[in-house]
Design an enzyme around this catalytic site. Structure first.
Site, PDB file in Angstrom:
ATOM      1  N   CYS A 129      28.420  41.971  36.653  1.00 17.85           N
ATOM      2  CA  CYS A 129      29.534  41.179  37.166  1.00 17.85           C
ATOM      3  C   CYS A 129      29.036  39.821  37.620  1.00 17.85           C
ATOM      4  CB  CYS A 129      30.179  41.911  38.327  1.00 17.85           C
ATOM      5  SG  CYS A 129      28.994  42.327  39.607  1.00 17.85           S
ATOM      6  N   GLU A 141      35.828  45.579  43.994  1.00 23.63           N
ATOM      7  CA  GLU A 141      34.946  44.484  43.575  1.00 23.63           C
ATOM      8  C   GLU A 141      35.101  44.371  42.071  1.00 23.63           C
ATOM      9  OE1 GLU A 141      33.965  42.621  45.832  1.00 23.63           O
ATOM     10  OE2 GLU A 141      34.282  43.985  47.505  1.00 23.63           O
TER      11      GLU A 141
HETATM   12  N1  LIG Z   1      32.131  42.702  41.642  1.00 21.29           N
HETATM   13  C1  LIG Z   1      31.331  43.740  41.501  1.00 21.29           C
HETATM   14  O1  LIG Z   1      30.655  44.176  42.434  1.00 21.29           O
HETATM   15  C2  LIG Z   1      31.239  44.431  40.161  1.00 21.29           C
HETATM   16  C3  LIG Z   1      30.180  45.302  39.922  1.00 21.29           C
HETATM   17  C4  LIG Z   1      30.113  45.928  38.669  1.00 21.29           C
HETATM   18  C5  LIG Z   1      31.063  45.675  37.704  1.00 21.29           C
HETATM   19  N2  LIG Z   1      32.069  44.814  37.968  1.00 21.29           N
HETATM   20  C6  LIG Z   1      33.065  44.500  36.949  1.00 21.29           C
HETATM   21  O2  LIG Z   1      33.375  45.676  36.204  1.00 21.29           O
HETATM   22  C7  LIG Z   1      33.719  45.349  34.874  1.00 21.29           C
HETATM   23  C8  LIG Z   1      32.857  46.142  33.920  1.00 21.29           C
HETATM   24  O3  LIG Z   1      32.962  47.501  34.159  1.00 21.29           O
HETATM   25  P1  LIG Z   1      33.931  48.443  33.309  1.00 21.29           P
HETATM   26  O4  LIG Z   1      33.974  47.987  31.896  1.00 21.29           O
HETATM   27  O5  LIG Z   1      33.531  49.837  33.604  1.00 21.29           O
HETATM   28  O6  LIG Z   1      35.329  48.099  33.981  1.00 21.29           O
HETATM   29  P2  LIG Z   1      36.761  48.777  33.719  1.00 21.29           P
HETATM   30  O7  LIG Z   1      37.741  48.047  34.536  1.00 21.29           O
HETATM   31  O8  LIG Z   1      37.024  48.935  32.279  1.00 21.29           O
HETATM   32  O9  LIG Z   1      36.572  50.260  34.287  1.00 21.29           O
HETATM   33  C9  LIG Z   1      36.288  50.489  35.649  1.00 21.29           C
HETATM   34  C10 LIG Z   1      36.792  51.873  36.015  1.00 21.29           C
HETATM   35  O10 LIG Z   1      38.219  51.884  35.871  1.00 21.29           O
HETATM   36  C11 LIG Z   1      38.603  52.945  34.994  1.00 21.29           C
HETATM   37  N3  LIG Z   1      39.790  52.562  34.253  1.00 21.29           N
HETATM   38  C12 LIG Z   1      39.848  51.881  33.085  1.00 21.29           C
HETATM   39  N4  LIG Z   1      41.134  51.737  32.690  1.00 21.29           N
HETATM   40  C13 LIG Z   1      41.893  52.326  33.631  1.00 21.29           C
HETATM   41  C14 LIG Z   1      43.291  52.504  33.799  1.00 21.29           C
HETATM   42  N5  LIG Z   1      44.170  52.040  32.908  1.00 21.29           N
HETATM   43  N6  LIG Z   1      43.729  53.150  34.884  1.00 21.29           N
HETATM   44  C15 LIG Z   1      42.855  53.613  35.794  1.00 21.29           C
HETATM   45  N7  LIG Z   1      41.518  53.486  35.697  1.00 21.29           N
HETATM   46  C16 LIG Z   1      41.040  52.839  34.627  1.00 21.29           C
HETATM   47  C17 LIG Z   1      37.386  53.149  34.109  1.00 21.29           C
HETATM   48  O11 LIG Z   1      37.391  54.419  33.484  1.00 21.29           O
HETATM   49  C18 LIG Z   1      36.261  52.970  35.087  1.00 21.29           C
HETATM   50  O12 LIG Z   1      36.049  54.138  35.821  1.00 21.29           O
HETATM   51  C19 LIG Z   1      33.468  43.859  34.755  1.00 21.29           C
HETATM   52  O13 LIG Z   1      34.683  43.180  34.883  1.00 21.29           O
HETATM   53  C20 LIG Z   1      32.547  43.558  35.924  1.00 21.29           C
HETATM   54  O14 LIG Z   1      32.573  42.217  36.343  1.00 21.29           O
HETATM   55  C21 LIG Z   1      32.185  44.209  39.170  1.00 21.29           C
HETATM   56  N1  LIG Z   2      23.883  43.928  42.339  1.00 23.31           N
HETATM   57  C1  LIG Z   2      24.247  43.233  41.146  1.00 23.31           C
HETATM   58  C2  LIG Z   2      25.737  43.121  40.939  1.00 23.31           C
HETATM   59  C3  LIG Z   2      26.417  44.289  40.374  1.00 23.31           C
HETATM   60  C4  LIG Z   2      27.446  43.881  39.361  1.00 23.31           C
HETATM   61  O1  LIG Z   2      27.482  44.334  38.244  1.00 23.31           O
HETATM   62  C5  LIG Z   2      23.662  41.850  41.063  1.00 23.31           C
HETATM   63  O2  LIG Z   2      23.650  41.092  42.014  1.00 23.31           O
HETATM   64  O3  LIG Z   2      23.265  41.501  39.979  1.00 23.31           O
END
Ligand SMILES: NC(=O)c1ccc[n+]([C@@H]2O[C@H](COP(=O)([O-])OP(=O)(O)OC[C@H]3O[C@@H](n4cnc5c(N)ncnc54)[C@H](O)[C@@H]3O)[C@@H](O)[C@H]2O)c1
Ligand SMILES: N[C@@H](CCC=O)C(=O)O
Length: 566
Positions: free
Chosen positions: A334, A300
């Protein structure tokens, strides 16, 4: 000795309720409890966090720090990063723990997660909420929603969903036979890679595969290390056996690369940015010939979420929901609102004025001060990136209607920002910003774009409603969340149809954030992820591999078919 199964247990009440959210209003017992937990944590930090492999702490001596984003000179924890040998033993240990864990009777696995839910919403509630406030910069309300309510709901509803999954059996048996399906855990180990922005997601990414009998190597986000370590400890106290979840904070690219190049890598359970997820997908594809099977890839990812405000919408509700959707937790969800499309008649008849006057009231500062609606963004790279987006918008002719500045002297604070742009193709119209910025784009009858991005306000001419919906559908590669504000049912229906694939979670007259486990299964399509819907039964299908069993009770009397007999 094997465990006899002497009853069919109903492990959950027929309808588990969501965890009751606490308000932390001034003068309440819970406010005092949380303040005490915060004070104690502030006194005791920085905490030392080891890796945990096979239930034992591993102190590699390779140290990294988790800064407090509202006070970046201080650190919440100092953690030991996993090195190659630690990751190797985490994988070996997970593989060794698998058979016994998978064989544990379901009611016992369920009991462990139900107990974990109680520990989250009871004994460790204030500690988890305090760690999320200090370490991830959430205010009390947001930290409660996340670390207490959502996390315990994930575990409680997880048990309910798995019970329902296991109950799904073939509807038919031929005469003299019995058909059954068992839901095996995946062969190998699961890698969970979690983001910084939700403590609950930290718990859910290893929790989902583990509930159905998998063993998991869990790499938490560096910016959520301490709250995630607390979750590990809670799961261990609840009875998750050593080796079932291996806690390996460490340099992300190295830890993840080592895990996904292992022959027994069975699945990736990822939440984070689209860029990293796509990279990992390609890396897994490149390793395909190394694996025993085809790894499951569940991710996600990012969003570029929208509000559409139809001319029939109630202005006050739409404005207030817009502020919460765009600015709560500093826009670091997100699901956060980043594109706003407003009817031109509503914009000029009160929407704009109310929006700007309400945004001006937002208090920003340390989450420890309960009066603050907004806190810091997560760290230096995020701060620089968001300020950079605001600058890019200005360079492209965007007009900052409010905000636009930051202060990083003590913490990473950025003012809630609303920008008006003239460039519908600007980078901020399509890219995820992940910060407290709204961009407004005014759109008139000749489809002349007049406005801009981050929480984008796009003002459309009333006559162009359908055209505007098409634009929303085509503007961004993401499809996570979106909201339609309208009193007119036809306007809701038109948007529902035109935007069918533009969002995995859609809301009517409600902000585009705040999905609740058990109420709104969460996830998006297109560049926003595999849409396996966290907080629902669907996600559990991804971490099981069904085996069909047919048992015959009557033997054959002849190999020939009746049609063969003359
Ligand atoms: N759709 C959803 O349900 C959802 C929920 C929460 C967050 N998000 C998304 O997550 C992002 C924010 O979170 P973030 O800043 O922690 O994301 P990120 O992609 O920077 O990191 C996510 C995970 O990936 C790891 N990671 C980072 N670089 C990596 C690499 N080169 N190789 C392997 N692993 C690596 C990080 O250490 C972390 O554990 C936003 O884009 C947000 O939209 C999505
Ligand atoms: N459960 C959260 C989504 C998580 C993403 O960062 C919401 O709906 O706001």
């Amino acid at each position: 000795m094997s465990t006899p199964q002497l009853a069919t247990f109903k492990v959950t009440p027929s309808h588990p309720g969501s965890c009751r959210q606490r308000t932390y209003a001034a003068g309440t017992v819970e406010r005092k409890g949380l303040e005490a937990a915060l004070a104690q944590m502030q006194q005791e930090l920085p905490f030392e966090v080891p890796c945990i492999v096979n239930g034992s702490p591993i102190k590699t001596g390779k140290l990294a720090k988790q800064p407090i984003p509202s006070d970046h000179a201080r650190h919440l924890c100092i953690y030991h990063e996993a090195d190659e040998a630690t990751v190797a033993s985490a994988i070996d240990g997970a593989l060794a723990a698998k058979a016994e864990w998978e064989a544990m009777p379901w009611n016992d696995r369920a009991a462990i997660f139900l107990r974990a839910a109680e520990l989250v919403s009871g004994k460790y509630r204030y500690k988890l909420v305090a760690a999320t406030m200090l370490g991830q910069g959430k205010n009390a309300w947001q930290a409660e929603i996340d670390a207490a309510a959502e996390l315990s709901d994930f575990f409680r509803f997880g048990v309910k969903y798995v019970e329902e999954l296991y109950a799904q059996q073939p509807p038919k048996n031929a005469a003299g036979s019995w058909n059954r399906v068992e839901y095996r855990a995946l062969e190998g180990f699961v890698l969970a890679v979690s983001p910084f922005n939700f403590t609950a997601i930290g718990g859910n990414l290893p929790g989902v595969p583990a509930i159905v009998g998998n063993t998991v190597v869990w790499k938490p986000s560096p910016a959520a290390t301490y709250s995630n370590y607390l979750i590990y400890q809670i799961l261990a106290e609840a009875g998750v056996p050593a080796g079932v979840i291996q806690f390996v904070p460490g340099p992300p690219p190295e830890v993840v690369a080592q895990a996904i190049s292992h022959p027994n890598f069975a699945a990736l359970h990822f939440t984070g940015s689209t860029f990293i997820f796509k990279k990992l997908w390609k890396d897994i594809a490149a390793n395909l010939n190394k694996y025993k099977g085809y790894p499951r890839i569940v991710g996600e990812t990012g969003g570029k979420n929208f509000h559409v405000i139809h001319k029939s919408a109630e202005i006050r509700n739409a404005v207030l929901q817009t502020i919460r959707g765009g600015f709560e937790y500093q826009g670091q969800k997100c699901s956060a609102l980043s594109r706003l499309y407003v009817s031109s008649s509503l914009w000029s008849s009160g929407f704009k004025d109310l929006l700007l006057s309400e945004v001006a009231k937002i208090k920003i500062g340390s989450p420890s001060d309960f009066g603050n609606f907004m806190g810091p963004v997560i760290g230096r790279p995020a701060y620089d990136k968001i300020i950079g987006f605001i600058q890019k918008a200005k360079d492209a002719g965007g007009e900052v209607l409010i905000g636009g500045t930051g202060d990083d002297s003590k913490g990473y604070f950025i003012q809630p920002t609303v920008i008006l742009t003239r460039d519908p193709e600007s980078v901020t119209m399509t890219e995820e910003i992940f910060g407290p910025v709204i961009t407004v784009m005014v759109f008139r009858s000749q489809m002349r774009p007049d406005v801009l991005t981050t929480f984008q306000v796009y003002m459309y001419d009333d006559a162009n409603y359908e055209q505007t919906l098409e634009l929303i559908d085509n503007t961004s590669p993401y499809a996570l969340t979106g909201s339609i504000f309208a009193a007119d049912r036809k306007a809701l229906l038109t948007a529902t149809n035109k935007l069918r694939n533009a969002a995995g979670n859609v809301y009517y007259n409600e902000k585009c954030t705040g999905a609740v486990v058990g109420q709104q299964p969460f996830g998006g399509g297109r560049a926003s992820g595999t849409n396996d819907k966290a907080g629902s039964i669907s996600i559990f299908y991804r971490f099981v591999s069904a085996r069909s069993i047919k048992e015959n009770f009557v033997g054959l009397e002849d190999f020939q078919y009746p049609s063969n007999l003359i």
